[in-house]
Motif scaffolding. Structure first.
Motif, PDB file in Angstrom:
ATOM      1  N   ILE A  27       0.641  -1.023   0.014  1.00 48.21           N
ATOM      2  CA  ILE A  27      -0.284   0.112   0.146  1.00 48.21           C
ATOM      3  C   ILE A  27       0.819   1.273   0.115  1.00 48.21           C
ATOM      4  O   ILE A  27       1.749   1.517   0.389  1.00 48.21           O
ATOM      5  N   GLY A  28       0.718   2.291  -1.045  1.00 42.70           N
ATOM      6  CA  GLY A  28       1.450   3.450  -1.106  1.00 42.70           C
ATOM      7  C   GLY A  28       0.726   4.358   0.034  1.00 42.70           C
ATOM      8  O   GLY A  28      -0.285   3.695   0.593  1.00 42.70           O
ATOM      9  N   VAL A  29       2.043   4.894   0.544  1.00 37.98           N
ATOM     10  CA  VAL A  29       1.524   5.913   1.898  1.00 37.98           C
ATOM     11  C   VAL A  29       1.611   7.974   1.882  1.00 37.98           C
ATOM     12  O   VAL A  29       2.878   7.856   1.294  1.00 37.98           O
ATOM     13  N   ASP A  30       1.165   8.707   1.517  1.00 37.22           N
ATOM     14  CA  ASP A  30       1.669   9.552   1.457  1.00 37.22           C
ATOM     15  C   ASP A  30       2.221  10.586   3.047  1.00 37.22           C
ATOM     16  O   ASP A  30       1.222  10.186   4.167  1.00 37.22           O
ATOM     17  N   ALA A  31       3.542  10.114   2.748  1.00 39.89           N
ATOM     18  CA  ALA A  31       4.351  10.780   3.842  1.00 39.89           C
ATOM     19  C   ALA A  31       4.000  11.929   4.744  1.00 39.89           C
ATOM     20  O   ALA A  31       3.556  11.562   5.902  1.00 39.89           O
ATOM     21  N   TYR A  32       4.146  12.560   3.775  1.00 38.50           N
ATOM     22  CA  TYR A  32       3.553  14.195   4.257  1.00 38.50           C
ATOM     23  C   TYR A  32       2.301  14.285   4.956  1.00 38.50           C
ATOM     24  O   TYR A  32       3.241  15.207   6.152  1.00 38.50           O
ATOM     25  N   GLY A  33       1.483  13.365   5.095  1.00 38.88           N
ATOM     26  CA  GLY A  33       0.802  13.735   4.986  1.00 38.88           C
ATOM     27  C   GLY A  33       0.293  13.194   7.141  1.00 38.88           C
ATOM     28  O   GLY A  33       0.327  13.473   7.956  1.00 38.88           O
ATOM     29  N   TRP A  34       1.170  12.490   7.167  1.00 35.74           N
ATOM     30  CA  TRP A  34       1.630  11.537   8.571  1.00 35.74           C
ATOM     31  C   TRP A  34       2.428  12.464   9.382  1.00 35.74           C
ATOM     32  O   TRP A  34       2.261  13.251  10.392  1.00 35.74           O
ATOM     33  N   LYS A  50      13.000  23.806  19.865  1.00 32.29           N
ATOM     34  CA  LYS A  50      12.831  22.747  20.082  1.00 32.29           C
ATOM     35  C   LYS A  50      13.742  21.826  19.833  1.00 32.29           C
ATOM     36  O   LYS A  50      12.574  21.030  18.905  1.00 32.29           O
ATOM     37  N   PRO A  51      15.026  20.955  19.988  1.00 36.87           N
ATOM     38  CA  PRO A  51      14.523  19.373  19.010  1.00 36.87           C
ATOM     39  C   PRO A  51      13.098  18.243  19.528  1.00 36.87           C
ATOM     40  O   PRO A  51      13.020  18.184  20.297  1.00 36.87           O
ATOM     41  N   THR A  52      12.796  17.946  18.881  1.00 38.37           N
ATOM     42  CA  THR A  52      11.696  16.769  18.979  1.00 38.37           C
ATOM     43  C   THR A  52      12.169  16.164  17.566  1.00 38.37           C
ATOM     44  O   THR A  52      12.317  16.035  16.162  1.00 38.37           O
ATOM     45  N   THR A  53      11.409  15.034  17.975  1.00 37.74           N
ATOM     46  CA  THR A  53      10.746  14.019  16.795  1.00 37.74           C
ATOM     47  C   THR A  53       9.247  12.904  17.199  1.00 37.74           C
ATOM     48  O   THR A  53       9.139  12.419  16.312  1.00 37.74           O
ATOM     49  N   LYS A  54       8.901  13.986  17.887  1.00 39.97           N
ATOM     50  CA  LYS A  54       7.517  13.408  17.802  1.00 39.97           C
ATOM     51  C   LYS A  54       6.713  12.694  16.484  1.00 39.97           C
ATOM     52  O   LYS A  54       5.868  11.956  16.276  1.00 39.97           O
ATOM     53  N   TYR A  55       7.700  13.499  15.426  1.00 43.70           N
ATOM     54  CA  TYR A  55       6.454  13.787  14.454  1.00 43.70           C
ATOM     55  C   TYR A  55       6.940  12.518  13.725  1.00 43.70           C
ATOM     56  O   TYR A  55       5.560  11.916  12.836  1.00 43.70           O
ATOM     57  N   VAL A  56       8.180  12.046  13.547  1.00 47.14           N
ATOM     58  CA  VAL A  56       8.187  10.814  13.410  1.00 47.14           C
ATOM     59  C   VAL A  56       8.099   9.667  13.847  1.00 47.14           C
ATOM     60  O   VAL A  56       8.006   8.451  13.511  1.00 47.14           O
ATOM     61  N   ASP A  57       7.829  10.143  15.338  1.00 47.15           N
ATOM     62  CA  ASP A  57       7.614   8.811  16.518  1.00 47.15           C
ATOM     63  C   ASP A  57       6.113   8.316  15.846  1.00 47.15           C
ATOM     64  O   ASP A  57       5.734   7.054  15.425  1.00 47.15           O
ATOM     65  N   PHE A  58       4.781   9.690  15.620  1.00 50.14           N
ATOM     66  CA  PHE A  58       3.833   9.761  15.319  1.00 50.14           C
ATOM     67  C   PHE A  58       3.791   8.190  13.832  1.00 50.14           C
ATOM     68  O   PHE A  58       2.992   7.504  13.430  1.00 50.14           O
ATOM     69  N   SER A  59       4.567   8.978  13.047  1.00 52.29           N
ATOM     70  CA  SER A  59       4.909   7.914  11.575  1.00 52.29           C
ATOM     71  C   SER A  59       5.213   7.050  11.234  1.00 52.29           C
ATOM     72  O   SER A  59       4.423   5.685  10.705  1.00 52.29           O
ATOM     73  N   VAL A  76       5.749   7.476   0.375  1.00 50.21           N
ATOM     74  CA  VAL A  76       5.887   8.256  -1.026  1.00 50.21           C
ATOM     75  C   VAL A  76       6.142   9.556   0.186  1.00 50.21           C
ATOM     76  O   VAL A  76       5.133  10.196   0.526  1.00 50.21           O
ATOM     77  N   PHE A  77       7.087  10.402  -0.559  1.00 48.50           N
ATOM     78  CA  PHE A  77       7.227  11.790  -0.446  1.00 48.50           C
ATOM     79  C   PHE A  77       6.997  12.692  -1.400  1.00 48.50           C
ATOM     80  O   PHE A  77       7.666  12.377  -2.530  1.00 48.50           O
ATOM     81  N   ASP A  78       6.376  13.775  -0.613  1.00 49.40           N
ATOM     82  CA  ASP A  78       6.747  14.693  -1.741  1.00 49.40           C
ATOM     83  C   ASP A  78       7.674  14.862  -2.371  1.00 49.40           C
ATOM     84  O   ASP A  78       9.258  14.945  -1.526  1.00 49.40           O
ATOM     85  N   GLY A  79       8.445  15.452  -3.263  1.00 42.46           N
ATOM     86  CA  GLY A  79       9.387  15.904  -4.016  1.00 42.46           C
ATOM     87  C   GLY A  79      10.206  17.547  -4.192  1.00 42.46           C
ATOM     88  O   GLY A  79       9.352  17.956  -3.430  1.00 42.46           O
ATOM     89  N   ASP A  80       9.905  17.967  -5.250  1.00 45.51           N
ATOM     90  CA  ASP A  80      10.402  19.592  -5.369  1.00 45.51           C
ATOM     91  C   ASP A  80       8.549  20.378  -5.273  1.00 45.51           C
ATOM     92  O   ASP A  80       8.028  19.748  -5.637  1.00 45.51           O
ATOM     93  N   ASN A  81       8.955  21.779  -5.432  1.00 46.83           N
ATOM     94  CA  ASN A  81       7.430  22.294  -5.463  1.00 46.83           C
ATOM     95  C   ASN A  81       7.190  22.471  -6.924  1.00 46.83           C
ATOM     96  O   ASN A  81       7.935  22.075  -8.037  1.00 46.83           O
ATOM     97  N   LEU A  82       5.944  21.946  -7.095  1.00 47.82           N
ATOM     98  CA  LEU A  82       5.538  22.764  -8.677  1.00 47.82           C
ATOM     99  C   LEU A  82       6.028  23.994  -8.811  1.00 47.82           C
ATOM    100  O   LEU A  82       4.988  24.932  -7.923  1.00 47.82           O
ATOM    101  N   PRO A  83       5.790  24.359 -10.244  1.00 45.82           N
ATOM    102  CA  PRO A  83       6.135  25.051 -10.456  1.00 45.82           C
ATOM    103  C   PRO A  83       5.133  25.966 -10.615  1.00 45.82           C
ATOM    104  O   PRO A  83       4.404  27.449 -10.522  1.00 45.82           O
ATOM    105  N   SER A  84       3.729  25.709 -11.193  1.00 42.34           N
ATOM    106  CA  SER A  84       2.522  25.848 -11.279  1.00 42.34           C
ATOM    107  C   SER A  84       1.966  26.014  -9.917  1.00 42.34           C
ATOM    108  O   SER A  84       1.083  27.235  -9.330  1.00 42.34           O
ATOM    109  N   GLU A 128      14.403  18.349   5.992  1.00 47.15           N
ATOM    110  CA  GLU A 128      15.138  17.794   7.220  1.00 47.15           C
ATOM    111  C   GLU A 128      14.376  16.743   7.392  1.00 47.15           C
ATOM    112  O   GLU A 128      14.556  15.829   8.534  1.00 47.15           O
ATOM    113  N   MET A 129      13.034  17.355   8.499  1.00 47.07           N
ATOM    114  CA  MET A 129      11.258  16.076   8.809  1.00 47.07           C
ATOM    115  C   MET A 129      11.913  15.133   8.342  1.00 47.07           C
ATOM    116  O   MET A 129      11.830  14.019   8.941  1.00 47.07           O
ATOM    117  N   ALA A 130      11.675  15.609   7.384  1.00 48.76           N
ATOM    118  CA  ALA A 130      11.717  14.401   5.899  1.00 48.76           C
ATOM    119  C   ALA A 130      12.575  12.971   6.089  1.00 48.76           C
ATOM    120  O   ALA A 130      12.368  11.488   6.225  1.00 48.76           O
TER     121      ALA A 130
END
Length: 177
Positions: A27-34, A50-59, A76-84, A128-130
């Motif tokens: 199953i494909g998962v949108d990493a940035y959503g998590w 402040k240093p934290t990794t709670k967002y990584v722990d959640f994911s 699946v992680f988002d890549g570059d911003n769409l120019p549009s 960096e979070m990703a």
């Protein structure tokens, strides 16, 4: 990031279902959503630097949940911003900065609940979070990919090519068939 209005457009081909149905499947998962959902618990820490990794722990908790049910996650992680979407990104950055300013002011006024709500809107998931999540995925051998642009399009591509058998957006499992 996400493509605004995408999920409603896909509604006619969505099939909500239970994760158990996908045992043994990928199953494909949108990493940035998590990651975004994970920042809710640490929005104040992030705003204060402040240093934290709670967002990584959640994911990672969700990754382990999928594995527990026998589902093979493909993150699946988002890549570059769409120019549009350049103008949209500039506007989002302004809104985040304003929310951070308001949230920090509320924090200074000793209004932590209101500050937390405002600072949740100020969080931007950074590369960096990703990267921190990718490092954790590598440790347990979970597949991942960084999309050229939006994860949404990459998720559809992976499913259409038969690499994944469905997609998970935030907390909604969808099989596109």
């Amino acid at each position: 990031m996400g493509i605004s209005g995408l999920l409603p457009l896909l509604k006619s081909i969505q099939k909500p279902c239970n994760l158990k149905k996908f045992a043994g499947q990928t199953i494909g998962v949108d990493a940035y959503g998590w990651l975004h959902r994970g920042t809710v618990a640490c929005a104040i820490d992030l705003a204060l630097g402040k240093p934290t990794t709670k967002y990584v722990d959640f994911s990672m908790h969700r990754v382990r949940m999928l594995l527990h049910f026998g589902v093979i996650p493909y993150i699946v992680f988002d890549g570059d911003n769409l120019p549009s979407k350049a103008a949209t990104e500039v506007e989002r950055a302004k809104r985040r900065e304003e929310s951070k300013r308001k949230g920090l002011e509320l924090y200074r006024l000793n209004k932590p609940s209101q500050a937390h709500l405002e600072l949740q809107k100020a969080v931007d998931v950074t590369p960096e979070m990703a990267r921190q999540l990718i490092d954790e995925l590598k440790k347990i051998g979970v597949q991942y990919v960084v999309a050229p642009y939006e994860a949404d399009a990459q998720l559809v591509y992976l499913e259409r090519k038969g690499i994944t058998q469905g997609m998970l957006w935030t907390n909604m499992a969808t099989a596109l068939k």
